[in-house]
Write a protein that holds these residues in place. Sequence first.
Motif, mmCIF file in Angstrom:
data_model
loop_
_atom_site.group_PDB
_atom_site.id
_atom_site.type_symbol
_atom_site.label_atom_id
_atom_site.label_comp_id
_atom_site.label_asym_id
_atom_site.label_seq_id
_atom_site.Cartn_x
_atom_site.Cartn_y
_atom_site.Cartn_z
ATOM 1 N N LEU A 116 31.842 -51.085 -21.673
ATOM 2 C CA LEU A 116 31.495 -49.988 -20.941
ATOM 3 C C LEU A 116 30.272 -49.713 -20.471
ATOM 4 N N ALA A 117 29.956 -49.810 -19.043
ATOM 5 C CA ALA A 117 28.580 -49.634 -18.705
ATOM 6 C C ALA A 117 28.559 -48.135 -17.868
ATOM 7 N N GLY A 118 27.789 -47.261 -18.206
ATOM 8 C CA GLY A 118 27.479 -46.074 -17.630
ATOM 9 C C GLY A 118 26.114 -46.529 -16.657
ATOM 10 N N VAL A 129 28.310 -37.277 -15.924
ATOM 11 C CA VAL A 129 28.964 -37.662 -17.462
ATOM 12 C C VAL A 129 28.364 -37.665 -18.435
ATOM 13 N N PRO A 130 28.382 -37.003 -19.623
ATOM 14 C CA PRO A 130 27.368 -36.844 -20.811
ATOM 15 C C PRO A 130 27.539 -38.339 -21.456
ATOM 16 N N ALA A 131 26.575 -38.822 -21.753
ATOM 17 C CA ALA A 131 26.320 -39.963 -22.831
ATOM 18 C C ALA A 131 27.422 -40.180 -23.965
ATOM 19 N N GLU A 132 27.263 -38.696 -24.481
ATOM 20 C CA GLU A 132 28.093 -38.627 -25.818
ATOM 21 C C GLU A 132 29.272 -38.773 -25.723
ATOM 22 N N GLU A 133 29.952 -38.175 -24.265
ATOM 23 C CA GLU A 133 31.345 -38.208 -23.933
ATOM 24 C C GLU A 133 31.821 -39.785 -24.003
ATOM 25 N N ALA A 134 31.060 -40.275 -23.177
ATOM 26 C CA ALA A 134 31.570 -41.926 -23.046
ATOM 27 C C ALA A 134 31.155 -42.661 -24.145
ATOM 28 N N LYS A 135 30.386 -42.339 -24.875
ATOM 29 C CA LYS A 135 30.081 -43.015 -26.356
ATOM 30 C C LYS A 135 31.514 -42.752 -27.034
ATOM 31 N N ALA A 136 31.713 -41.555 -27.329
ATOM 32 C CA ALA A 136 32.998 -41.204 -28.071
ATOM 33 C C ALA A 136 34.141 -41.776 -27.466
ATOM 34 N N TYR A 137 34.558 -41.872 -26.197
ATOM 35 C CA TYR A 137 35.485 -42.541 -25.693
ATOM 36 C C TYR A 137 35.639 -43.985 -25.966
ATOM 37 N N ALA A 138 34.218 -44.813 -25.961
ATOM 38 C CA ALA A 138 34.270 -46.189 -26.181
ATOM 39 C C ALA A 138 34.746 -46.335 -27.437
ATOM 40 N N GLN A 139 34.252 -45.617 -28.426
ATOM 41 C CA GLN A 139 34.416 -45.935 -29.749
ATOM 42 C C GLN A 139 35.833 -45.736 -30.345
#
Length: 170
Positions: A116-118, A129-139
Amino acid sequence: GNKIRNAKLVLLGDVGAGKSSLVLRFVKGQFVEFQESTIGAAFFSQTLAVNDETVKFEIWDTAGQERYHSLAPMYYRGAAAAIVVYDITNPASFTRAKKWVQELQAQGNQNTIVALAGNKADMLDARQVPAEEAKAYAQENGLFFMETSAKTAINVNDIFYEIGEMSTIL
Ligand code: GTP
Ligand code: MG
């Protein structure tokens, strides 16, 4: 000896997320402010040294416009890796990225590495889009995640390198 390994890779994501720009940066080291919207799909290739191997990426840059959605399976089936791209300044593009991840998980190949690339990480003032939200989704979804910028080149080679490295263990 130096082995050459082919790796088919597809980029998926919303219109304007920056798929073509990421490919242009990776393949030609260039960026253009007014990149034209992709029609159908475009093919590129680029090699990258990964450990003691040379990975030759065979890249399908797909079109984000909805009218081309039905073509996507031709490109992601049989792909070693997929980069799902969204624009950190555009929440709708993040929603669209999640749909692509769902489609890949439902219709794609089990072995496809999904990253996933932001993208547009240079536009911090416009971030939505907060980085933390995307990171959690990716995890939660077992995806590799990075924020990238095709404009400044941040993390562009890195995301391909990581995919190249992950694909060596398959
Ligand atoms: P489609 O082909 O329509 O699906 O779009 P795409 O995902 O290929 O997006 P494209 O690469 O055409 O980029 C859309 C616009 O965003 C262009 O005007 C780019 O210049 C701009 N852009 C792409 N990446 C970046 C980035 O990292 N930073 C900034 N600031 N702009 C970017
Ligand atoms: Mg494009």
